[in-house]
Design a protein around this motif. Sequence first.
Motif, PDB file in Angstrom:
ATOM      1  N   LEU A  49       2.498   1.627   3.860  1.00 27.71           N
ATOM      2  CA  LEU A  49       2.394   2.968   3.279  1.00 27.71           C
ATOM      3  C   LEU A  49       0.940   3.390   3.288  1.00 27.71           C
ATOM      4  N   VAL A 109      -0.394  -1.525   1.915  1.00 26.32           N
ATOM      5  CA  VAL A 109      -0.726  -0.187   1.429  1.00 26.32           C
ATOM      6  C   VAL A 109      -2.172   0.107   1.831  1.00 26.32           C
ATOM      7  N   LEU A 130      -0.310   1.943  -6.695  1.00 25.59           N
ATOM      8  CA  LEU A 130      -0.478   1.291  -5.398  1.00 25.59           C
ATOM      9  C   LEU A 130       0.072  -0.132  -5.447  1.00 25.59           C
ATOM     10  N   LEU A 134       3.812  -2.315  -3.644  1.00 20.82           N
ATOM     11  CA  LEU A 134       3.425  -3.393  -2.742  1.00 20.82           C
ATOM     12  C   LEU A 134       4.245  -4.645  -3.035  1.00 20.82           C
ATOM     13  N   LEU A 140      -3.438  -4.757   0.351  1.00 27.54           N
ATOM     14  CA  LEU A 140      -3.854  -3.403   0.012  1.00 27.54           C
ATOM     15  C   LEU A 140      -5.277  -3.201   0.525  1.00 27.54           C
TER      16      LEU A 140
END
Length: 208
Positions: A49, A109, A130, A134, A140
């Motif tokens: 994402l 992410v 966020l 995940l 991330l």
Amino acid sequence: MSDFLTATRTSYDRVAVDYDEHFRDGYRDKPVELSVLSLFASVVDGPVLEVGCGTGHTTAELVRLGLHVSCVDLSPGMVAVARSALPGLDFAVGSMLALPYADDSFGGVVAFYSTIHVPDDLLPAAMAELARVLRPGGHLLLAFQVGDEPLRMTSALGHEVALDFHRRQPSWMAELLADAGVPVRVRTVREADASERTPHAMLLAQKP
């Protein structure tokens, strides 16, 4: 919608087309960013994402690296340009403070320069969102400008805007990520180039 969300959305709606033209080749002279994106792609397992995708410049790099990417951005104008440039990809309009995805949905992410407009008091909530989407074991990637004082912009690319660019210290951002349950594994800071005002930081974190 809070004042900062309204101002940010309206500002980017106004500049969307010109922004895309101005920054379309933005990574051509950014070897550090390209290297970090490549590192991210090499460790991610599963769909990604991109939060705050803008007109899709980073999205295009992620796709080039072989990742399956979904995208979300606050600005409908930016999303419209991205959809036109990258047909067939999943672009949604939404806020990083309330992402329209289920828990543990993504193996990775990316938030490349998209937390920079979030005020300090709302940043922990953004980090928590966020982290929420995940998956355990997921990575991330966060990028932002380094500094202590925000920059207020009232015009950009020939348009009236109302944007606050929050510069932050990597140590504090890493602390927020750790508090959200995603400890940082790699920190990269590069100095500003000739067209920039501040150093830039990139943090790669992993959810246990």
